[in-house]
Every structure is written in structure tokens, then in C-alpha cells.
Design an enzyme around this catalytic site. Sequence first.
Site, PDB file in Angstrom:
ATOM      1  N   ARG A  23       0.809  -1.225   0.000  1.00 56.45           N
ATOM      2  CA  ARG A  23       0.000   0.000   0.000  1.00 56.45           C
ATOM      3  C   ARG A  23       0.840   1.272   0.000  1.00 56.45           C
ATOM      4  O   ARG A  23       0.311   2.378  -0.168  1.00 56.45           O
ATOM      5  CB  ARG A  23      -0.948  -0.004   1.203  1.00 56.45           C
ATOM      6  CG  ARG A  23      -2.118  -0.969   1.052  1.00 56.45           C
ATOM      7  CD  ARG A  23      -3.062  -0.882   2.233  1.00 56.45           C
ATOM      8  NE  ARG A  23      -2.501  -1.488   3.424  1.00 56.45           N
ATOM      9  CZ  ARG A  23      -3.013  -1.352   4.650  1.00 56.45           C
ATOM     10  NH1 ARG A  23      -4.069  -0.574   4.840  1.00 56.45           N
ATOM     11  NH2 ARG A  23      -2.456  -1.954   5.684  1.00 56.45           N
ATOM     12  N   MET A  24       2.153   1.132   0.157  1.00 53.46           N
ATOM     13  CA  MET A  24       3.019   2.312   0.093  1.00 53.46           C
ATOM     14  C   MET A  24       3.254   2.769  -1.341  1.00 53.46           C
ATOM     15  O   MET A  24       3.770   3.861  -1.579  1.00 53.46           O
ATOM     16  CB  MET A  24       4.366   2.015   0.762  1.00 53.46           C
ATOM     17  CG  MET A  24       4.292   1.800   2.258  1.00 53.46           C
ATOM     18  SD  MET A  24       3.622   3.198   3.169  1.00 53.46           S
ATOM     19  CE  MET A  24       4.811   4.467   2.784  1.00 53.46           C
TER      20      MET A  24
END
Length: 277
Positions: A23-24
Site C-alpha cells: 500500500r506504500m
Amino acid sequence: MMNLPVSRCSVGALVLAAGKGTRMKSDLPKALIPLLDQPVLYYILETLKVCAHVARIPSLPTAVIIGHRGESLREYLDSEWPGVTPVWQNEQLGTGHAVQIAKEWWAGLDHLIVLPGDAPLVTAQTIAAALTDHMTSGSDCTFISFKASDPSGYGRVVRDGRRIAVVEEKDASDEQRKSAEVNSGAYVFKVPSLLPHIYRLDNENAQGEYYLPDIISMIAGAGGRVIASLAPDENEFSGINTPLQLAQAANVMARRIRLKHLDAGVRMLDPDSVWIG
């Protein structure tokens, strides 16, 4: 400083940093994503170094579990932390699996600290306090807990007299979900108590992973002593899973750095406008 009964025993630390951090939205492994002007992993390793000083531990050997883009992590450790041992987790099958594959490294220790690799805000004082609780109580397993303003998604700490357990949210009753005390994912194990159980972990769950928190009930079920060491500030265990959480962690870290300089006598007319790496 704290005085711990460690002169005749060995303590080591294992940092779990093999995650992808999907999700980064970054090609970097999560542990190498910059926070201010250092990688996330830097702060955890620096905290462990300070913890050894605070707790007066003669030596704190440290290993880091690496996996996703592990070569870049290994190069960083070789360059900046040559005393830290990288341990490969080629398949990311959970926190319990990470501890399993590092067994050859930690099996000869007396006590093992296990820390998540995405908690750069945890302080040396909190780790040292957990180690003190562990040593003075004679605990087989000590985990760090905290009171969460929003406990959603965390394993709840359930107390029944002197017995203690961690119940994952999906398995918790409505009453147990009301508990605000949750598991941080940081542990101290007595190694002889960990060894008989580490390979009893199974992956019969929706994710097909081996979960380290399952060890708590195993040790307690075998008659071992399990305690929770309550951390004073939930922000210490704010994970970094999204760019927003990274920015929030950077704000907390920047404020800590400014306060340190203010306490040392540095004058700032408007501290919030000052950036110090």
C-alpha cells in the site's frame, strides 16, 4: 539507567522487515522507505542500540529478517550496520514463519526480543521497560501492549485473573472486542520456552500464514508464565502501511527531534516551522 540481571545471560533482538509494503506504492521494501532523512529501519536499529545502553546490556546481537527486495536491505545493513545479521525469508509466510527460519541464529540465546520492522516510533525506554518486566517476573513470554483509541483490527488482550491471552479480532466475542488494550506485535521470549513451540505453529487460516501471536496461548497452555508490558503511548506502535501513515510518523519524529534540541537549550521562535533531520 536500569539494572537488569543480564550479566550471566544473553539477550538478542530480531527485527521482522521482510514485508512488501504494497500500500506504500513504492518499489522499495517498506523498511527502506525514507522517514525524514533516514530509512524506517534506521530508527528501529538505533532504538535497540540505545536500549542496550539504557538497560545496561553488555551486548545485544541483532538480526533483521529480509525478503522483498532483500538485496537492497542487505546492502544497506552491510554499509551502515555491519554488526547486524541479515536473515533471508524467501517466502513471506507470516511473523511466526519469520521467527522459525531465524531459529539457527537465536537458538543459542537466553532471551529474544522480537520487533516489527515498521514501528520506527517505538522508544528504547519502552523496550527496556518490557525487558525489565520480563526479567524481574521470570516470564516465559512478555508482549508489549497498549491502550488503543481505535482498537479495530488489533488482537485484544484478554485477562482472566492471572491468566492472559491475545484474541484476534475475528475470533473475539462482542465483550472481548470492547477491550481497548491490544497487542503491539513486540515480544520478549525466554528462548528455552520458545523452542518447544515455534514449530507447532500452523497456517490453517484465511491467509495461509504462521502467526507469532499464537505462541502466547501455546506457552500459557503448557503452564508457562505470560505477561503484558503496557506501553505508555499508542503512537509508538503506529504502523506505516500507507503514505498518510508515513507522513504522520514523520511529524511525530520531527517533533521529538525538535523537543530534544529545545531541552538542550536551542531556541526556536516557531518550533513547528523548523525542520531538523
